[in-house]
Design an enzyme around this catalytic site. Structure first.
Site, PDB file in Angstrom:
ATOM      1  N   LYS A  81       0.716  -1.291  -0.014  1.00 45.94           N
ATOM      2  CA  LYS A  81       0.047  -0.168   0.154  1.00 45.94           C
ATOM      3  C   LYS A  81       0.838   1.101   0.164  1.00 45.94           C
ATOM      4  O   LYS A  81       1.773   1.390   0.680  1.00 45.94           O
ATOM      5  CB  LYS A  81      -0.940  -0.114   1.247  1.00 45.94           C
ATOM      6  CG  LYS A  81      -1.975   1.116   1.303  1.00 45.94           C
ATOM      7  CD  LYS A  81      -2.872   1.013   2.591  1.00 45.94           C
ATOM      8  CE  LYS A  81      -3.862   1.981   2.438  1.00 45.94           C
ATOM      9  NZ  LYS A  81      -4.793   1.991   3.745  1.00 45.94           N
ATOM     10  N   SER A 162      -9.965   2.315   2.915  1.00 46.53           N
ATOM     11  CA  SER A 162      -8.808   3.012   2.068  1.00 46.53           C
ATOM     12  C   SER A 162      -7.980   2.058   1.037  1.00 46.53           C
ATOM     13  O   SER A 162      -7.412   2.625   0.215  1.00 46.53           O
ATOM     14  CB  SER A 162      -7.971   4.071   2.672  1.00 46.53           C
ATOM     15  OG  SER A 162      -7.279   3.342   3.737  1.00 46.53           O
ATOM     16  N   SER A 186     -10.522   0.227   6.842  1.00 45.13           N
ATOM     17  CA  SER A 186      -9.790   0.304   5.699  1.00 45.13           C
ATOM     18  C   SER A 186      -9.184  -1.110   5.206  1.00 45.13           C
ATOM     19  O   SER A 186      -8.770  -1.238   4.219  1.00 45.13           O
ATOM     20  CB  SER A 186      -8.879   1.273   5.894  1.00 45.13           C
ATOM     21  OG  SER A 186      -9.515   2.318   5.621  1.00 45.13           O
TER      22      SER A 186
END
Length: 495
Positions: A81, A162, A186
Site C-alpha cells: 500500500k 482506503s 480500511s
C-alpha cells in the site's frame, strides 16, 4: 499446481517454490505480465517496481539454490500500500502534497516482509491519507473493483477503501498478498467488497514505524489475501515488537498457520444484538445467519451478547480520528516533504497556505477542519474529551462480552460494493460503510473479514470476526471454519 501461476494461493505458491516446481523469477514475471494486462483498467498499482521485484526474485532463487534457510514469504510476489514508506520508491499516501517523496528508509512492516523473502511488485492505490471508504479520494484517480454486477459489465464499482488498491490487486490475481492499513475498517471493508480475506490485528501487533500516520491511536497494518491460511502466514511475517514504535506491543508472534487445524469445537461465538441495525438488508442478515450456522455445525456454541454503546461508535470515531489527523497532518507544510507552492515575495505563512490548499484533497481538508474544531479551546471538553470517555465505554462492552464468548461474529459492511460516484456528495452515507468495523478499531481488537457468499447482484458479501486483544489465533480458527463451511471459491471474471 495451477496452469496459471497467479491463480495459486500464497500457500500453494510457497509449496511449489519449495518443491522446485517453479522459480520465484517465473512466478514474479507471471504477475508482472498480469499487471501489464489488467492494471490499466483497474488502477490498482500506482507505482510499479518491476526491477526491484525481479532482482528480489533472482536473489531468492539463488538463496534456495545455495540451500540457505528461507523465510515465510520466500520468493512470493506481493503489493505494498502506498501508505508504507519504502526506501527509494515513491511513497505518497495517494496525496498530491507528498508528490515525489522517496523515503531514505524502510518501514518496519516492509522490512519484516522483505526479511521473510517477499518480492515487491509495486505500490497500491488508496484513498488519500487513508481517508475514505471507496478509494475515490486518491490523487492517482479511483481504483476499480474487478467484480461486476450480474448483467452490468460496464458499470464500474468501488473496491472499498482506503486499502482499495490492495484489495483489487489481490482479488484480480495481481499479487498473492498486499499490505493494508486499517483505522476504522480500511482493511476489512475492502476485503468484503472484493471477496478476499483481510485482518486488522490487535493494535500494537504490527509496527506503525514508517507508515504515514492518519490517526495514531487507531492505525494498524495487516495483510489482505485470498484465503485465511494465506492471511495467517502473512501476518506472522509482518508482526513483531519494534522498539522504534512506542505503541508496539512486546508480544511474541504465534505460529498462526499451525492453529488453523484446531477447529472451533467448544468455542463460544457471540452474536451482538446491537449489530442488527434498522434497515439491514435481508441478504446481509441471511449471510450473517449462514456464518453462525456454519460455526454451530462445526461444533461451536452460539451465544447472544450485548455491546450497548455500539450506536455511539461512529460519531465517536469521527471526532477522535479527525482530531488525530489534524495533528498528524500539520507536518505537511511545504518545508520538509514533497510539494511546495510559493511565489516571489511570499511570506512563510503564504507558502504554508498555498502548499496546503493545493496539496490536500477535499476529504482530507474536511477532516482536518473537523479535527481542528473539536480540539479548539472551548470545544475540547465538549467533543474530544467526551469522545474519549465513550471510547472507554465501548472497550468495556467488549471486555464484558468476552466473559461470555470467545469470538464475536458480525457482518463486515452494510452492503455489497457500490457504483463509483455513488454517495460521493454525502459524507455521512459514506462514513456508514464502517459502521460494523469501527467499534473493534476503537477498542484496539483484532478483526478479520472473509467472504461468505454472493449477493443477488453477484457481488461478494463479507462477515467479520472480532477477537480478544492478541488472540488472533482464535479469530483465525473461527475464520478457517467459516471458509471451509462456506466453500466460497467465486472469483471476478476475466482475471
Amino acid at each position: 499446481m495451477s496452469a496459471n501461476p497467479t491463480h495459486m494461493t500464497l500457500a500453494e505458491a510457497r509449496d511449489a517454490l519449495a518443491g522446485k516446481k517453479i522459480s520465484s523469477v517465473e512466478l514474479t514475471q507471471s504477475h508482472l505480465d498480469a499487471i501489464a494486462r489488467h492494471n490499466p483498467a483497474l488502477n490498482a498499482y500506482v507505482h510499479h517496481t518491476p526491477e526491484i521485484a525481479l532482482a528480489q526474485a533472482k536473489a531468492s532463487d539463488e538463496k534456495r539454490a545455495r540451500g540457505e534457510a528461507v523465510g515465510l514469504l520466500e520468493g512470493i510476489p506481493i503489493g505494498v500500500k502506498d501508505l508504507f514508506c519504502t526506501k527509494g520508491v515513491n511513497s505518497q499516501a495517494a496525496s498530491k502534497i507528498l508528490t515525489g517523496f522517496k523515503p531514505e528508509y524502510e518501514s518496519t512492516v516492509t522490512s519484516n516482509l522483505f526479511a521473510h523473502g517477499a518480492v515487491m511488485l509495486g505500490k497500491t492505490n488508496m484513498d488519500e491519507f487513508a481517508m475514505g471508504s471507496a478509494n475515490i479520494t486518491s490523487v492517482y484517480g479511483p481504483c476499480v473493483n474487478p467484480w461486476r454486477r450480474s448483467g452490468e459489465p460496464e458499470v464500474k464499482l468501488v473496491p472499498g477503501g482506503s486499502s482499495g488498491g490492495s484489495s483489487a490487486a489481490v482479488a484480480a490475481r495481481l499479487g498473492f498478498m498486499a499490505t493494508g492499513t486499517d483505522t476504522g475498517g480500511s482493511i476489512r471493508q475492502p476485503a468484503a467488497f472484493t471477496g478476499i480475506v483481510g485482518i486488522k490485528p490487535t493494535y500494537g501487533r504490527c509496527s506503525r514505524w514508517g507508515v504515514v500516520a492518519f490517526a495514531s491511536s487507531l492505525d494498524q497494518a495487516g495483510p489482505m489475501t485470498r484465503t485465511v491460511r494465506d492471511a495467517a502466514i502473512s501476518l506472522q511475517a509482518m508482526a513483531g515488537h519494534d522498539p522504534k514504535d512506542s505503541t508496539s506491543a512486546i508480544q511474541s508472534v504465534p505460529d498462526f498457520e499451525a492453529v488453523l487445524a484446531n477447529g472451533v469445537k467448544g468455542l463460544k461465538i457471540g452474536i451482538p444484538k446491537e449489530y442488527r441495525i434498522d434497515g439491514m438488508s435481508a441478504e446481509i442478515a441471511a449471510a450473517w445467519d449462514k456464518g453462525a450456522a456454519i460455526l454451530k455445525a462445526a461444533g461451536a456454541e452460539i451465544v447472544p451478547v450485548s455491546l450497548p454503546h455500539t450506536a455511539y461508535a461512529l460519531p465517536t470515531y469521527y471526532i477522535i480520528a479527525p482530531a488525530e489527523a489534524s495533528s498528524n497532518l500539520a507536518r505537511y507544510d511545504g518545508v520538509r516533504f514533497g510539494l511546495r507552492v510559493s511565489e516571489d515575495g511570499d511570506s512563510l505563512n503564504d507558502m504554508y497556505e498555498k502548499t496546503r490548499a493545493a496539496g490536500f484533497g477535499a476529504e482530507v481538508k474536511r477532516r482536518i477542519l473537523i479535527g481542528t474544531y473539536v480540539l479548539s479551546a472551548g470545544y475540547y471538553d465538549a467533543y474530544y474529551k467526551k469522545a474519549q470517555r465513550v471510547r472507554a465505554l465501548i472497550a468495556q462492552d467488549f471486555t464484558q462480552a468476552f466473559t461470555q464468548c470467545d469470538v464475536i461474529l458480525t457482518p463486515t459492511a452494510p452492503s455489497d460494493a457500490f457504483v463509483i460516484g455513488e454517495n460521493q456528495d454525502d459524507p455521512v452515507a459514506m462514513y456508514m460503510n464502517d459502521v460494523f468495523t469501527i467499534p473493534a478499531s476503537l477498542a484496539g481488537l483484532p478483526g478479520l473479514a472473509l467472504p461468505i457468499g454472493l449477493s443477488k447482484a453477484g457481488l461478494p458479501l463479507g462477515l467479520q470476526l472480532i477477537g480478544r486483544a492478541f488472540d488472533e489465533e482464535t479469530v483465525f480458527r473461527a475464520a478457517e471454519a467459516i471458509e471451509r463451511g462456506a466453500g466460497f471459491n467465486a472469483a471476478p471474471e476475466g482475471y
